[in-house]
Write a protein that holds these residues in place. Structure first.
Motif, PDB file in Angstrom:
ATOM      1  N   ASP A  62     -57.707  19.884 -26.988  1.00 49.27           N
ATOM      2  CA  ASP A  62     -58.294  21.196 -26.729  1.00 49.27           C
ATOM      3  C   ASP A  62     -59.007  21.712 -27.976  1.00 49.27           C
ATOM      4  OD1 ASP A  62     -56.326  22.152 -28.456  1.00 49.27           O
ATOM      5  OD2 ASP A  62     -55.107  23.035 -26.865  1.00 49.27           O
ATOM      6  N   GLY A  63     -59.521  22.940 -27.900  1.00 49.10           N
ATOM      7  CA  GLY A  63     -60.292  23.487 -29.016  1.00 49.10           C
ATOM      8  C   GLY A  63     -59.520  23.609 -30.308  1.00 49.10           C
ATOM      9  N   ASP A  64     -58.183  23.628 -30.218  1.00 48.26           N
ATOM     10  CA  ASP A  64     -57.347  23.694 -31.417  1.00 48.26           C
ATOM     11  C   ASP A  64     -56.882  22.319 -31.880  1.00 48.26           C
ATOM     12  OD1 ASP A  64     -57.443  26.510 -31.547  1.00 48.26           O
ATOM     13  OD2 ASP A  64     -55.873  26.657 -30.013  1.00 48.26           O
ATOM     14  N   GLN A 104     -50.234  20.499 -26.054  1.00 44.43           N
ATOM     15  CA  GLN A 104     -50.649  21.608 -25.204  1.00 44.43           C
ATOM     16  C   GLN A 104     -49.475  22.174 -24.423  1.00 44.43           C
ATOM     17  OE1 GLN A 104     -54.051  20.378 -22.794  1.00 44.43           O
ATOM     18  NE2 GLN A 104     -54.888  19.284 -24.547  1.00 44.43           N
ATOM     19  N   ILE A 105     -48.603  21.293 -23.900  1.00 48.63           N
ATOM     20  CA  ILE A 105     -47.419  21.760 -23.174  1.00 48.63           C
ATOM     21  C   ILE A 105     -46.421  22.399 -24.136  1.00 48.63           C
ATOM     22  CG2 ILE A 105     -45.476  21.036 -21.734  1.00 48.63           C
ATOM     23  CD1 ILE A 105     -47.230  18.812 -20.641  1.00 48.63           C
ATOM     24  N   ALA A 106     -46.238  21.779 -25.302  1.00 47.43           N
ATOM     25  CA  ALA A 106     -45.284  22.311 -26.283  1.00 47.43           C
ATOM     26  C   ALA A 106     -45.654  23.727 -26.709  1.00 47.43           C
ATOM     27  CB  ALA A 106     -45.211  21.386 -27.495  1.00 47.43           C
ATOM     28  N   ASN A 107     -46.955  24.008 -26.837  1.00 45.64           N
ATOM     29  CA  ASN A 107     -47.395  25.334 -27.284  1.00 45.64           C
ATOM     30  C   ASN A 107     -47.142  26.430 -26.250  1.00 45.64           C
ATOM     31  OD1 ASN A 107     -48.257  24.266 -29.696  1.00 45.64           O
ATOM     32  ND2 ASN A 107     -50.396  24.052 -29.066  1.00 45.64           N
ATOM     33  N   LEU A 108     -46.833  26.059 -25.006  1.00 41.27           N
ATOM     34  CA  LEU A 108     -46.512  27.060 -23.991  1.00 41.27           C
ATOM     35  C   LEU A 108     -45.094  27.608 -24.145  1.00 41.27           C
ATOM     36  CD1 LEU A 108     -48.081  25.313 -20.849  1.00 41.27           C
ATOM     37  CD2 LEU A 108     -49.048  27.179 -22.202  1.00 41.27           C
ATOM     38  N   ASN A 109     -44.256  26.921 -24.959  1.00 44.56           N
ATOM     39  CA  ASN A 109     -42.872  27.358 -25.207  1.00 44.56           C
ATOM     40  C   ASN A 109     -42.105  27.567 -23.906  1.00 44.56           C
ATOM     41  OD1 ASN A 109     -43.167  27.475 -28.104  1.00 44.56           O
ATOM     42  ND2 ASN A 109     -44.297  29.400 -27.834  1.00 44.56           N
ATOM     43  N   LEU A 110     -42.226  26.601 -23.000  1.00 38.90           N
ATOM     44  CA  LEU A 110     -41.554  26.698 -21.705  1.00 38.90           C
ATOM     45  C   LEU A 110     -40.060  26.426 -21.869  1.00 38.90           C
ATOM     46  CD1 LEU A 110     -44.163  24.703 -19.600  1.00 38.90           C
ATOM     47  CD2 LEU A 110     -43.958  27.191 -19.802  1.00 38.90           C
ATOM     48  N   THR A 111     -39.263  27.059 -21.034  1.00 42.23           N
ATOM     49  CA  THR A 111     -37.813  26.870 -21.068  1.00 42.23           C
ATOM     50  C   THR A 111     -37.316  26.552 -19.656  1.00 42.23           C
ATOM     51  OG1 THR A 111     -37.439  29.241 -20.733  1.00 42.23           O
ATOM     52  CG2 THR A 111     -37.542  28.442 -23.018  1.00 42.23           C
ATOM     53  N   GLY A 112     -36.049  26.145 -19.573  1.00 41.78           N
ATOM     54  CA  GLY A 112     -35.437  25.886 -18.284  1.00 41.78           C
ATOM     55  C   GLY A 112     -36.115  24.740 -17.555  1.00 41.78           C
ATOM     56  N   MET A 113     -36.236  24.896 -16.215  1.00 41.62           N
ATOM     57  CA  MET A 113     -36.847  23.854 -15.391  1.00 41.62           C
ATOM     58  C   MET A 113     -38.289  23.593 -15.809  1.00 41.62           C
ATOM     59  SD  MET A 113     -34.657  22.609 -13.215  1.00 41.62           S
ATOM     60  CE  MET A 113     -35.787  21.842 -12.058  1.00 41.62           C
TER      61      MET A 113
END
Length: 593
Positions: free
Chosen positions: A183-185, A192-201
């Motif tokens: 991506d642009g960064d 990209q997924i890690a930067n969303l800071n998703l938790t749980g399922m």
């Protein structure tokens, strides 16, 4: 664009074979030629269209198989045909849109018609993208090419063509692969997924460490064609295209495609000059099928050694037949009458292992057949300065799930039509206007799709809404085109009224698709300036705005989703020899919320 493309964009009606043939009056459209040559070189047809056509935007899903938005509309609202064949993807989440089943090196040309100005084909709601693949040549000819690009993209392809005056053949093959785009960064899929800071399922959608550097996809295609001139007035065309894609990663989804296989067969038989009642009689048949299993194999959710793998396997097959006859009433007047019929089957099943075994065998889409029968007519008339085209179509459509399920069948019928006029006020100025009405029925996903989980629990929610009405688009288009000695400019404006527009409500778990009323309007401006014989500039700008008549229940915002507010294409061309050229281009689009 090059000068040859510039002439096509002027909207001059092309002639059919033979100097005395009736001119074909076309509605205003964008034509791209020499796609397999140097005009467009891209791994992804959707990306190539977004770069070349200002009214087309890109839905970025992966390194390949991306989707397009045309004038603020997408998915089934756009009719996409490959050599007159309707091609649908099998994935309900559009991992395999129709544009992904053909590669640019096999394409001869593309015609994009904006608006409901097509009565020959089923389901042209807001526009049509008609793709024509390469034709075999009489002379023996061949091409071998190697492409390289960013993020480890590489492609090898070869084409050979030849034959005789009566029979011509073509064979084309290609192989390509690519690493993960950034991506642009500068973040790859894993980051990209890690930067969303998703938790749980949701956090379990992350790629496993051993797959974080895996290629984004591999893809192979083979296309074969036979053209035969049986007699002077009988022609037969046969075509087969095989597409094989493997391990296609989709970071924006919870799953990836294990493979995506498609087969497209087309046959066309034409009889010409049969007398006063038939200038040309055409018969077309096609058979397209797609096999698409998607899985969490590469994700944390599949567990160690993928013992908890979950797969959603879907297939779709569409077969269609069309017959049409062109009556040449005089050298300026033509009438086309035709019949059109098609059947699409869509089937989907969940498979699971380990903790996912509870979903094994559940149906997501249960052998749904969409059967359409239609008649259509088009009338064309040319005057000295005025061209007129009028079309009408009647559709009768039945959508039926498998007999062993308690889901209702649906019947739809609709009358579509349009009128389009082009007026040449002088040698340099042309005005054009059109009004049209068209419909498209809901597909099996929108009507019947079932999920397999809610918050990790087996609940098979009915995401589809079986009571949906068909969507109707009523649209007005106006435009003007001006040509100067070394330049041209074209301006267009449109307004579209959408009745019972099929819209997804993300706030709902059950019956998430709704019928709403909405409007979309927009303007576009394009032009070219020739600095000299070798240097030219081209510019195109498109802006659309879409709004619901009323906000969805529990919401306040009336804006329609995924409509690019403004998009600009700029290009600088240098044609320094008949076979050599260079182009510097920029594509810019405003962001939307």
């Amino acid at each position: 664009m090059k000068k040859a493309v510039y002439l096509l964009l002027l909207g001059v009606p092309p002639l059919q074979a033979g100097d005395e043939a009736l001119p074909v009056i076309t509605v205003d459209s964008t034509t791209l030629s020499d796609i397999s040559g140097e005009e467009v070189k891209s791994a992804d047809l959707a990306e190539a269209l977004a770069k070349k056509v200002p009214s087309v935007s890109l839905v970025r899903r992966s390194g390949i198989a991306n989707d397009i938005i045309l004038r603020g509309q997408k998915k089934d609202n756009i009719n996409i045909l490959i050599d007159e064949a309707k091609v649908y993807g099998a994935c309900p989440n559009r991992m395999d849109p129709p544009t992904s089943h053909i590669l640019t090196n096999n394409i001869e040309g593309i015609t994009i018609t904006e608006g409901p100005y097509d009565v020959e084909n089923f389901g042209t709601l807001s526009g049509a993208v008609k793709i024509t693949t390469q034709k075999p040549s009489e002379e023996l000819a061949g091409e071998v090419g190697v492409n390289f690009g960013s993020w480890g993209y590489r492609k090898q392809y070869a084409t050979v063509s030849g034959g005789s005056e009566r029979v011509r053949m073509l064979l084309s093959a290609s192989n390509e692969t690519s690493g993960q785009y950034e991506d642009g960064d500068g973040n790859d899929f894993y980051e990209q997924i890690a930067n969303l800071n998703l938790t749980g399922m949701a956090g379990m959608a992350q790629y496993k460490d051993q797959y974080r550097d895996q290629d984004a996809y591999t893809k192979q295609t083979v296309m074969g064609k036979i053209y035969a001139d049986i007699t002077d007035n009988q022609k037969l065309k046969l075509s087969y295209t095989a597409n094989r894609s493997d391990d296609v990663l989709y970071p924006s989804s919870m799953m990836d495609a294990l493979y995506d296989d498609s087969d497209i067969f087309t046959a066309e038989y034409t009889l010409s000059e049969l007398g006063r009642y038939s200038k040309s009689l055409d018969f077309n048949y096609y058979d397209s099928k797609v096999d698409h299993p998607m899985s969490n194999f590469y994700r944390l959710s599949s567990g160690p050694s993928s013992v908890n793998e979950k797969t959603s396997a879907l297939t779709t097959r569409t077969r269609g037949f069309k017959a049409k006859n062109l009556f040449e009433l005089d050298d300026r007047t033509g009438l086309t009458l035709g019949v059109d019929a098609s059947n699409r089957n869509w089937d989907g099943t969940y498979h699971g292992e380990g903790t996912q075994a509870q979903v094994d065998g559940l149906k997501s889409i249960n052998h749904v057949d969409t059967e359409n029968r239609a008649i259509f007519a088009e009338f064309e008339k040319r005057y000295e300065t005025l061209n007129l085209r009028v079309g009408a179509r009647y559709d009768d459509t039945t959508i039926t799930p498998a007999d062993d399920v308690a889901q209702q069948a649906n019947d739809y019928n609709a009358v579509s039509g349009f009128a389009f006029a082009s007026y040449q006020s002088n040698e340099s100025t042309r005005y054009f206007a059109g009004i049209g009405k068209s419909s498209r029925v809901p597909d099996a996903r929108e009507l019947y799709f079932k999920g397999a989980m809610i918050n990790g629990m087996l609940m098979t929610p009915e995401v589809g809404t079986p009571t949906l009405d068909q969507t109707t688009n009523t649209e007005i288009d106006l435009g003007v085109e001006k040509r100067y000695q070394n330049a041209s400019v074209k301006a267009k404006v449109f307004h579209s009224w959408l009745k019972d527009f099929i819209y997804y409500n993300a706030d709902k778990t059950m019956h998430a698709f709704e019928n709403i009323d909405a409007t979309i309007h927009g303007v576009s401006l394009s032009g070219e300036y020739f600095v000299g014989d070798t240097v030219s500039l081209d510019m195109a700008l498109a802006w659309q705005r879409g709004q619901k008549d009323e906000a969805l229940a529990g919401q306040t915002d009336k804006d329609l989703a995924e409509i690019t507010p403004i998009k600009v294409n700029l290009g600088l061309n240098y044609d320094y020899s008949p076979r050599s050229a260079a182009r510097l281009e920029m594509v810019a689009a405003d962001k939307w919320n």
